[in-house]
Design a protein around this motif. Structure first.
Motif, short mmCIF file in Angstrom:
data_model
loop_
_atom_site.label_atom_id
_atom_site.label_comp_id
_atom_site.label_asym_id
_atom_site.label_seq_id
_atom_site.Cartn_x
_atom_site.Cartn_y
_atom_site.Cartn_z
N UNK A 102 -95.12 -21.74 7.74
CA UNK A 102 -95.84 -22.45 6.68
C UNK A 102 -96.77 -21.50 5.93
N UNK A 103 -97.44 -20.62 6.68
CA UNK A 103 -98.33 -19.66 6.05
C UNK A 103 -97.59 -18.68 5.16
N UNK A 104 -96.42 -18.25 5.64
CA UNK A 104 -95.60 -17.31 4.86
C UNK A 104 -95.12 -17.97 3.57
N UNK A 105 -94.66 -19.21 3.67
CA UNK A 105 -94.14 -19.90 2.48
C UNK A 105 -95.27 -20.20 1.49
N UNK A 106 -96.46 -20.47 2.00
CA UNK A 106 -97.61 -20.72 1.11
C UNK A 106 -97.89 -19.52 0.22
N UNK A 107 -97.61 -18.33 0.72
CA UNK A 107 -97.85 -17.12 -0.07
C UNK A 107 -96.95 -17.05 -1.29
N UNK A 108 -95.96 -17.93 -1.37
CA UNK A 108 -95.04 -17.92 -2.50
C UNK A 108 -95.59 -18.60 -3.75
N UNK A 109 -96.77 -19.17 -3.65
CA UNK A 109 -97.33 -19.89 -4.81
C UNK A 109 -97.34 -19.03 -6.08
N UNK A 110 -97.80 -17.75 -6.02
CA UNK A 110 -97.79 -16.94 -7.26
C UNK A 110 -96.39 -16.73 -7.83
N UNK A 111 -95.41 -16.55 -6.94
CA UNK A 111 -94.04 -16.31 -7.40
C UNK A 111 -93.46 -17.57 -8.05
N UNK A 112 -93.63 -18.71 -7.40
CA UNK A 112 -93.12 -19.96 -7.96
C UNK A 112 -93.83 -20.30 -9.27
N UNK A 113 -95.10 -19.93 -9.37
CA UNK A 113 -95.85 -20.19 -10.59
C UNK A 113 -95.23 -19.46 -11.78
N UNK A 114 -94.70 -18.28 -11.52
CA UNK A 114 -94.03 -17.52 -12.59
C UNK A 114 -92.85 -18.32 -13.16
N UNK A 115 -92.05 -18.91 -12.28
CA UNK A 115 -90.88 -19.66 -12.74
C UNK A 115 -91.26 -20.97 -13.41
N UNK A 116 -92.28 -21.64 -12.88
CA UNK A 116 -92.72 -22.89 -13.51
C UNK A 116 -93.34 -22.60 -14.88
N UNK A 122 -92.94 -21.61 -21.45
CA UNK A 122 -92.03 -20.70 -22.16
C UNK A 122 -92.49 -19.25 -22.06
N UNK A 123 -93.11 -18.91 -20.93
CA UNK A 123 -93.55 -17.53 -20.71
C UNK A 123 -92.39 -16.76 -20.06
N UNK A 124 -91.94 -15.74 -20.72
CA UNK A 124 -90.82 -14.94 -20.20
C UNK A 124 -91.37 -13.91 -19.22
N UNK A 125 -90.91 -13.95 -17.97
CA UNK A 125 -91.43 -12.99 -16.98
C UNK A 125 -90.97 -11.57 -17.29
N UNK A 126 -91.82 -10.60 -16.95
CA UNK A 126 -91.44 -9.20 -17.16
C UNK A 126 -90.55 -8.72 -16.01
N UNK A 127 -90.11 -7.50 -16.11
CA UNK A 127 -89.15 -6.98 -15.12
C UNK A 127 -89.76 -6.92 -13.72
N UNK A 128 -91.08 -6.67 -13.64
CA UNK A 128 -91.72 -6.63 -12.33
C UNK A 128 -91.69 -8.02 -11.67
#
Length: 306
Positions: A102-116, A122-128
């Protein structure tokens, strides 16, 4: 000048303590699964927070009632995503997976925020962001598979992880909605109204599933959930944003898997394995890369809250 530097160093302890409190809450959530139902602890958590805040916030809400009325719908949506769907699903996930996962998956909030953000803003993510997100996803699948990707074909053993992933995705929506709407409601009033909505949202589930009583086995866990992760940790986090800025503050969220794993190891006797180490390192590297900005993005991007 010296005083300012010392103040900033002191401020770095604020987000670390907040993340520690949230990590502890994940362990508490896992610990209490045998003593109280998910819907019950979720409801009691917000009830405790509401009772504590009411003497301080009720008059202020009345004074700011016009602003609250103007943002009524947005506050209702924020409560649904951040306090009911995310938190509620987390409690259900705790019955099917470990606190460490659960702790590991919680760390995904920043990554999922990029996709949302890409979907809603309509923010296009950069290559990083793209490479980092893919790397983090690989690390998460590695942890879920316990180092054996063929085991992912059987969903039953990963139901809790999947529920937790959905919960974190809802929280990503919460963060993006906050950014999109930029509500002018004072922060604590916003939190108080969202808590009130959360209690209302729980009523149909309570009628359907029932409500467990608070007793000696679950009472302290309920009290902890209602005070520390619901009120104290967000306050510390908001203070950190003011002192050291939202970007540097958000980095501390990557400590959640580490803190949760340590707490779960010593308190819940959960094993920390090789696949946790390998997958965790891959995930954190991916998250760090996903938050890296191109030079142009750094120049144009305004400073926003976490």
């Amino acid at each position: 000048m010296q005083q300012k530097i010392q103040q900033h160093w002191w401020a770095f302890a604020l987000p670390m303590l907040a993340v520690l409190i949230w990590s502890m809450n994940i362990a508490v959530t896992r610990y209490v699964v045998d003593y109280i139902s998910p819907i019950s602890i979720s409801f009691y958590r917000w009830l405790v927070a509401f009772i504590v805040l009411t003497p301080f916030m009720l008059i202020k809400v009345w004074q700011q009632r016009n602003i609250v009325r103007e943002n009524f719908t947005q506050l209702a949506v924020l409560s649904a995503f951040g306090m009911v769907l995310y938190q509620g699903l987390s409690y259900f996930a705790s019955h099917e997976t470990t606190a460490t996962n659960m702790g590991i998956i919680n760390a995904f909030i920043p990554v999922f925020t990029i996709f949302v953000s890409m979907l809603l803003l309509k923010e296009i993510p950069n290559r990083f962001a793209v490479i980092g997100s893919m790397l983090s996803l690989f690390g998460l699948l590695y942890v879920m598979a316990q180092g054996d990707f063929s085991s992912l074909l059987g969903l039953g053993g990963h139901l809790g992880d999947v529920i937790m992933i959905v919960a974190v995705f809802f929280y990503a929506f919460y963060g993006v909605f906050l950014k999109k709407w930029q509500l002018k409601v004072p922060l604590m009033i916003s939190v108080y109204i969202q808590i009130a909505f959360a209690l209302i949202y729980h009523i149909p589930f309570i009628i359907w599933l029932g409500l467990d009583p608070i007793d000696s086995q679950n009472g302290l866990s309920v009290l902890y959930a209602g005070l520390f992760p619901s009120l104290i940790a967000p306050l510390l986090w908001m203070m950190a944003v003011q002192y050291i800025g939202p970007n540097r503050t958000s980095i501390f969220m990557n400590l959640m898997p580490v803190f949760t794993a340590i707490i779960a190891y010593f308190w819940l006797k959960e094993a920390w394995t090789v696949y946790h180490t390998i997958g965790g390192v891959i995930i954190i590297l991916g998250i760090a890369l996903a938050q890296k900005k191109t030079r142009r993005a750094v120049v144009n991007k305004p400073l926003t809250d976490v």
